[in-house]
Structure formats: structure tokens, C-alpha cells
Design an enzyme around this catalytic site. Sequence first.
Site, PDB file in Angstrom:
ATOM      1  N   GLY A   8       0.913  -1.182  -0.052  1.00 39.45           N
ATOM      2  CA  GLY A   8       0.041   0.049  -0.081  1.00 39.45           C
ATOM      3  C   GLY A   8       0.916   1.344   0.024  1.00 39.45           C
ATOM      4  O   GLY A   8       0.673   2.267   0.668  1.00 39.45           O
ATOM      5  N   ASN A  86       1.400  -2.530   5.378  1.00 43.12           N
ATOM      6  CA  ASN A  86       0.528  -1.585   5.557  1.00 43.12           C
ATOM      7  C   ASN A  86      -0.791  -1.508   4.631  1.00 43.12           C
ATOM      8  O   ASN A  86      -1.690  -0.842   5.377  1.00 43.12           O
ATOM      9  CB  ASN A  86       1.392  -0.193   5.078  1.00 43.12           C
ATOM     10  N   TYR A 151     -14.035  -4.156  10.711  1.00 36.71           N
ATOM     11  CA  TYR A 151     -12.457  -3.638  10.779  1.00 36.71           C
ATOM     12  C   TYR A 151     -11.658  -3.873  12.021  1.00 36.71           C
ATOM     13  O   TYR A 151     -10.790  -4.196  11.960  1.00 36.71           O
ATOM     14  CB  TYR A 151     -12.834  -2.079  10.379  1.00 36.71           C
ATOM     15  N   SER A 154     -10.515  -7.140  12.514  1.00 36.18           N
ATOM     16  CA  SER A 154      -9.359  -7.469  11.668  1.00 36.18           C
ATOM     17  C   SER A 154      -8.157  -7.054  12.043  1.00 36.18           C
ATOM     18  O   SER A 154      -7.072  -7.680  12.024  1.00 36.18           O
ATOM     19  CB  SER A 154      -9.804  -7.138   9.990  1.00 36.18           C
ATOM     20  N   LYS A 155      -8.257  -6.029  12.647  1.00 34.22           N
ATOM     21  CA  LYS A 155      -6.913  -5.294  13.277  1.00 34.22           C
ATOM     22  C   LYS A 155      -6.652  -5.757  14.626  1.00 34.22           C
ATOM     23  O   LYS A 155      -5.299  -6.095  14.810  1.00 34.22           O
ATOM     24  CB  LYS A 155      -7.260  -3.924  13.236  1.00 34.22           C
TER      25      LYS A 155
END
Length: 241
Positions: A8, A86, A151, A154-155
Site C-alpha cells: 500500500g 501497511n 474492521y 481484523s485489526k
Amino acid sequence: MPTAVVTGAGIRIGKAIALALAEAGYDLALHVHQSTEGADEVAGKARALGRSATVYRANLGTPEGVESLAKDVRRDHPALDVLVNNAGLYERRAFEDISREDFHRMLGVNLEAPFFLTQALLPVLRAAPQPLVVNLTDIAAERAESHYAHYTVSKAGLLMLTKALAVELAPRVRVNAISPGTVIFPENFDEAARQALLARIPFGREGSAEDVARVVVFLAREAPYISGQVIAVDGARSAQL
């Protein structure tokens, strides 16, 4: 010359990290999915500094994309000093509206891609003298926030992956995470919401991409005994209730 892979790398934090690593003396392997213009800009600036820079395009939301990137990097770089995971997705959606497709897409990019890319690049990481993996998590990985269930899950998984790999790959490979807070508001972000967020940050301002990039360089250059850590870059936001 040491080499760093940044996923990214064409926009925002990834772009700043790549530029900071080039300035710190690293050759670059720059991954993008769609932001090729930004990655080409980074590559040009790196070459002006005397570094080599190659841009690789891959969709890390698919197993084929992850393997393609890993294969290309292994072909071009027999030793890899730094891997920065990233690339990520960020999406606001009510819990009841999150489909299985939404969930799997989010975890595919934010968790599965770092997992399997790190695994696929492990041979070239181990070929470097002091290899480092840096995962970009989020302070939301440890603090619930409404409308971001897929989200934050996932983190949170990426945070635990960081600790698991730091233990399993020690002492050969160091693995750390950087956990940004409010860094670079989206261009279309509502001003009232922006001010409300800033009011929750003890520093009273948002962070910059460069704030995050400096920590990556520090971990790569100055911290050979730091591993398994999650470093918040958030102006003390996560330190308060």
C-alpha cells in the site's frame, strides 16, 4: 544496500513510510493495488536519492495476488531487511448490514494478506542480517468503536499475529506493530465529526503520516531488542478513558 517492502505504498501512510525508508538508506520494493501514480512518484524520489525502487501491482485481497507479490519479491531480492504490512481496508458499516462478503473481504486484506505474505517472504527475511516485520494495526484493535465491527476484528487479529510471530520467529526475525490513532483525515470527512474527534485527543490535533513513518525507521535502525510490541502513535488518545 538493505531492502524494504512496503505494501500500500502509493498513498497516505504507506507512501510516507516508503519515502522515510528511502531517506534512511533502503532500496524499495513498492506494492500497490491501484495507486500506481503515487508509487511511481515515491520510486522517482527514491532513485533521486540513489536507491533502487521497483513497483509491484497486486490485489492482496486474493490468495493469487499475495503469492504473485511474494514470488516477484523473492525473484528480485534474495534478502529482505524490512517488510511493512501497511495495505488495508477501512469501512464504516452497521453491524446488521455487514454481509459475509464484507467480512471476508475485510479480513482478507487486513489479516490474511499480512499473514501469508510474511509466511511467503520468510526465506528472504531470514537471509537478511537483522530482519524486521512491521504490521500497521489501529488503536481501535483494542477499543470498540460503533459501526466498525469487521474492521476492528481484523485489526485485533493482526495485533495478535504480531505477538505470535514475534515469539515464534525469535530470535531471527523481529516483529512489531504500529497502532495509529487519528492520522490524516479523509478529504471528505465531515467537519463536525472531525472536531469531535480532535476533542478526544489530548494533543488536540491529528497526527501525520510522517509521525508513523519515523517509528518504522526507528524500529528498523535503532531498536534491535524490541520485538512483539505494539506502539501507539495517537497523541495520547488511547491513554485516557
